[in-house]
Write a protein that holds these residues in place. Structure first.
Motif, mmCIF file in Angstrom:
data_model
loop_
_atom_site.group_PDB
_atom_site.id
_atom_site.type_symbol
_atom_site.label_atom_id
_atom_site.label_comp_id
_atom_site.label_asym_id
_atom_site.label_seq_id
_atom_site.Cartn_x
_atom_site.Cartn_y
_atom_site.Cartn_z
ATOM 1 N N THR A 18 -0.622 2.011 -11.101
ATOM 2 C CA THR A 18 -0.125 1.402 -9.864
ATOM 3 C C THR A 18 -0.995 1.798 -8.668
ATOM 4 O O THR A 18 -1.361 0.965 -7.840
ATOM 5 N N LEU A 19 -1.331 3.079 -8.585
ATOM 6 C CA LEU A 19 -2.139 3.546 -7.452
ATOM 7 C C LEU A 19 -3.535 2.918 -7.481
ATOM 8 O O LEU A 19 -4.085 2.554 -6.440
ATOM 9 N N LEU A 62 -3.493 -0.274 -5.884
ATOM 10 C CA LEU A 62 -3.448 -0.213 -4.419
ATOM 11 C C LEU A 62 -4.798 0.211 -3.829
ATOM 12 O O LEU A 62 -4.908 0.426 -2.622
ATOM 13 N N HIS A 93 -8.338 7.403 -1.152
ATOM 14 C CA HIS A 93 -8.392 5.971 -0.858
ATOM 15 C C HIS A 93 -9.581 5.718 0.069
ATOM 16 O O HIS A 93 -9.804 6.485 1.008
ATOM 17 N N VAL A 108 5.104 5.364 -4.222
ATOM 18 C CA VAL A 108 4.301 4.136 -4.265
ATOM 19 C C VAL A 108 4.673 3.223 -3.087
ATOM 20 O O VAL A 108 3.796 2.668 -2.412
ATOM 21 N N GLY A 109 5.970 3.113 -2.800
ATOM 22 C CA GLY A 109 6.414 2.302 -1.661
ATOM 23 C C GLY A 109 5.798 2.796 -0.358
ATOM 24 O O GLY A 109 5.270 2.008 0.443
ATOM 25 N N ARG A 115 1.998 2.159 -0.280
ATOM 26 C CA ARG A 115 1.715 0.745 -0.053
ATOM 27 C C ARG A 115 1.762 0.443 1.446
ATOM 28 O O ARG A 115 0.846 -0.167 1.990
ATOM 29 N N GLU A 116 2.809 0.933 2.122
ATOM 30 C CA GLU A 116 2.923 0.752 3.584
ATOM 31 C C GLU A 116 1.734 1.361 4.307
ATOM 32 O O GLU A 116 1.140 0.741 5.186
ATOM 33 N N VAL A 158 -1.266 2.080 3.281
ATOM 34 C CA VAL A 158 -2.528 1.386 3.026
ATOM 35 C C VAL A 158 -2.543 0.032 3.751
ATOM 36 O O VAL A 158 -3.579 -0.375 4.301
ATOM 37 N N GLU A 159 -1.407 -0.652 3.783
ATOM 38 C CA GLU A 159 -1.357 -1.953 4.467
ATOM 39 C C GLU A 159 -1.523 -1.805 5.964
ATOM 40 O O GLU A 159 -2.115 -2.662 6.619
#
Ligand SMILES: *Cc1c(COP(=O)(O)O)cnc(C)c1O
Length: 353
Positions: A278-279, A282, A298, A343-344, A347-348, A350-351
């Motif tokens: 999953t990561l 992302l 990242h 993960v949630g 995701r935020e 990174v977005e």
């Protein structure tokens, strides 16, 4: 610092443990604890042992030592139980390092090695990891000192094969080689069987990670009886009763419930694989981990930013402000639910960047 503090400790920088905050409830993914409670058998045994706390514990730790020896397929004279594996590591620095035998370890590894060297006033030399943060075994051949290697390594999560460790042992016949297997139960292969062939090998393990007993402080070392004897000399010169009654009982309870440990390790490895995938989806970069943590970076968000932004969202991970790894965070593999929250949040983050 008081004016009384001994000259020999004045320059000492102590180990910094991961945060254990009390001001709010965090999802704690910063100290590689297990998300699972200890075995029921451990809890029951510890509760029963509490009724005898007026008595000193068995300084030989006979029963637990025998159980660990059976688990490892060695004899009881080849095992020493300690107060966490940190204690056996410190004993090894005390017993096997001095001016003629400096400590030798990777530049990026468990932060306590450097502290133990400084505490004991022994010189140390660090060996740079490869560019990809893996250990080059050949760099430790003819080390001219006592070698300490965490395998799997922390915080990288990378592993040497048993054959590679054996080459290190073979090329260091006159040096003790300590293999710290704190994370071995999460899919790596143990070097314990090599003690049959090598009198210079000490393997250390812990109940803190795979056995859900970080709070009880229980670890051990395995090596030939002559090495264990030396470590016992150090033990009986510092703290003969190093394993308390509650921990001893809990340890025995845990070992009587090995299926529970195995099941928990399998669950953590499954969660580790799915979270890794999953990561990566992302945009995170992370190698395959052989431990109960992930070491990830990242391209668009720095390590300190990741740490801070996760903390603001109630999730604690570990960041090391240290050359070569400052871009990374180390994330404990927790429960499925905790990983979903992680993960949630990522995701935020990174977005938003
Ligand atoms: C956690 C850890 C230890 C020590 O853990 P204890 O709780 O003292 O048993 C030792 N080495 C490494 C690499 C670790 O991550």
């Amino acid at each position: 610092m008081s004016r009384f503090f001994s000259e020999k400790y004045r320059a000492l920088t102590p180990y910094t443990p991961g945060e254990q905050p009390t001001e709010r409830q965090y999802i704690k993914l910063n100290t590689n604890e297990s998300p699972f409670p200890p075995s029921e058998k451990a809890m029951t045994a510890a509760a029963e042992a509490a009724g005898q706390l007026q008595l000193y514990p068995d300084p030989t730790c006979r029963e637990l030592t025998a159980a660990v020896a059976a688990l490892c397929g060695v004899s009881a004279e080849e095992v020493l139980m300690t107060n966490g594996s940190d204690e056996i590591l410190n004993f090894a620095f005390m017993a096997f390092c001095d001016d003629a035998h400096p400590a030798v370890f990777p530049d990026i590894t468990y932060g306590f090695y450097k502290v133990f060297a400084e505490l004991n006033g022994v010189p140390y030399r660090t060996v740079p990891l490869r560019e990809d943060l893996s250990v080059d075994p050949a760099d430790f051949y003819n080390a001219d000192g006592t070698v300490f290697i965490a395998n799997p390594n922390a915080p990288t999560g990378l592993v040497l094969s048993v054959a590679e460790v054996e080459e290190i042992l073979r090329h260091n016949p006159n040096n003790v080689v300590v293999i710290d297997e704190a994370y071995v139960d999460f899919g790596a292969e143990s070097c314990v069987p090599l003690i049959r062939k090598y009198d210079n090998l000490l393997v250390t393990q812990t109940f803190s990670k795979s056995r859900s007993m970080a709070g009880a402080r229980l670890g051990f070392g395995v090596g030939q009886a002559s090495l264990i004897n030396d470590l016992n000399t150090v033990k009986y010169s510092t703290n003969p009763y190093n394993i308390n009654r509650l921990t001893m009982a809990a340890g025995l309870g845990t070992l009587a419930d090995e299926a529970y440990t195995r099941e928990n390790c399998r669950t953590i490895m499954r969660t580790r694989e799915s979270t890794t995938a999953t990561l990566r989806g992302l945009g995170f970069e992370l190698a395959d981990s052989h431990t109960n943590f992930l070491f990830a970076k990242h391209p668009a968000v720095g390590g300190e930013q990741l740490y801070k932004q996760l903390k603001a969202r109630g999730i604690l991970v570990r960041h090391f402000a240290q050359p070569r790894i400052a871009d990374y965070v180390r994330i404990t593999v927790g429960s499925e639910t905790e990983m979903q929250a992680l993960v949630g949040a990522l995701r935020e983050i990174v977005e938003e960047c």
